[in-house]
Write a protein that holds these residues in place. Sequence first.
Motif, PDB file in Angstrom:
ATOM      1  N   THR A 113       0.840  -1.189   0.000  1.00  0.00           N
ATOM      2  CA  THR A 113       0.000   0.000   0.000  1.00  0.00           C
ATOM      3  C   THR A 113       0.881   1.247   0.000  1.00  0.00           C
ATOM      4  N   VAL A 115      -2.242  -0.039   7.536  1.00  0.00           N
ATOM      5  CA  VAL A 115      -3.513  -0.381   6.903  1.00  0.00           C
ATOM      6  C   VAL A 115      -4.561  -0.478   8.010  1.00  0.00           C
ATOM      7  N   SER A 116      -5.633   0.285   7.883  1.00  0.00           N
ATOM      8  CA  SER A 116      -6.625   0.364   8.957  1.00  0.00           C
ATOM      9  C   SER A 116      -7.763  -0.638   8.807  1.00  0.00           C
ATOM     10  N   CYS A 117      -8.063  -1.077   7.587  1.00  0.00           N
ATOM     11  CA  CYS A 117      -9.119  -2.077   7.413  1.00  0.00           C
ATOM     12  C   CYS A 117      -8.997  -2.743   6.056  1.00  0.00           C
ATOM     13  N   LEU A 118      -9.541  -3.951   5.968  1.00  0.00           N
ATOM     14  CA  LEU A 118      -9.578  -4.725   4.736  1.00  0.00           C
ATOM     15  C   LEU A 118     -11.009  -5.177   4.475  1.00  0.00           C
ATOM     16  N   LEU A 159     -10.041  -6.948  -3.480  1.00  0.00           N
ATOM     17  CA  LEU A 159      -9.627  -6.669  -2.108  1.00  0.00           C
ATOM     18  C   LEU A 159      -9.439  -5.169  -1.953  1.00  0.00           C
ATOM     19  N   TYR A 160     -10.080  -4.599  -0.924  1.00  0.00           N
ATOM     20  CA  TYR A 160      -9.954  -3.177  -0.623  1.00  0.00           C
ATOM     21  C   TYR A 160      -9.127  -3.020   0.650  1.00  0.00           C
ATOM     22  N   ALA A 161      -8.044  -2.256   0.562  1.00  0.00           N
ATOM     23  CA  ALA A 161      -7.177  -2.006   1.716  1.00  0.00           C
ATOM     24  C   ALA A 161      -7.123  -0.506   1.968  1.00  0.00           C
ATOM     25  N   SER A 164      -5.519   2.587   3.565  1.00  0.00           N
ATOM     26  CA  SER A 164      -4.236   3.031   4.093  1.00  0.00           C
ATOM     27  C   SER A 164      -4.335   4.531   4.318  1.00  0.00           C
ATOM     28  N   VAL A 173      -7.849   4.380  -0.402  1.00  0.00           N
ATOM     29  CA  VAL A 173      -8.181   2.973  -0.594  1.00  0.00           C
ATOM     30  C   VAL A 173      -7.413   2.442  -1.790  1.00  0.00           C
ATOM     31  N   HIS A 176      -2.554  -4.591  -8.601  1.00  0.00           N
ATOM     32  CA  HIS A 176      -3.182  -3.346  -8.172  1.00  0.00           C
ATOM     33  C   HIS A 176      -3.976  -2.786  -9.339  1.00  0.00           C
ATOM     34  N   THR A 229      -6.672   3.144  -7.144  1.00  0.00           N
ATOM     35  CA  THR A 229      -6.484   3.852  -5.884  1.00  0.00           C
ATOM     36  C   THR A 229      -7.464   5.015  -5.888  1.00  0.00           C
TER      37      THR A 229
END
Length: 206
Positions: free
Chosen positions: A12, A17-20, A28-30, A32, A36, A46, A49
Amino acid sequence: MIKHHRVTTLKTLHSHVSCLAINNNNLLYAASAYIVIVFNLSNHTHIDTFNDDPSSGSMKSIAFNDTKIFTAHQDSKIRVWRIAQLRRHHLVYTLPTFKEHLYRSLMQKNYVHVRRHKKRLWIEHCDAISGLVVNEDLMYSASWDKSFKIWNISENRCLESVKAHEDAMNAVVVFGNGTVYTASVDGCNKVWERDDILQKHNFPFG
């Protein structure tokens, strides 16, 4: 014995990373910080963003329905996104919407005290939104302001606000036909059931 082994590393843009979250399109959403990063799970590439607004603050939670992506932010707003061509995400609106905010603001009864000498509309969270969950056409949002709110997704409006805890809420989940489970810094997990006659959620367990 079942063992896991690392297949790859998905990088990222920031240090944390605060949530997935994973949606039905194999993405997959990450989150940061406020950004996102979206990965294709079939080949771990990837693909997008999004969210170029640093004022939204750190992202806390991501949820989905069939057509939209919902993100919860430090600035107490929920942002709603759609996937356009080439799997690019674009912002549709924020919740509460400007239209509903304007309509509610015309009536004094829609304001509640949130702090000493400070009022807000009951449809607004007044602190970071820490959790989102979608259940059919309803979305539930939990917040550090000690409340959770229920939103009608198709109508883009807030249906109910529940003062749930004595301290910040960190999580919310929904089971079955709408039983709500909430977790808070106050050390309590609470269970809420909907009263269809009163059209609101009650805490019937003590």
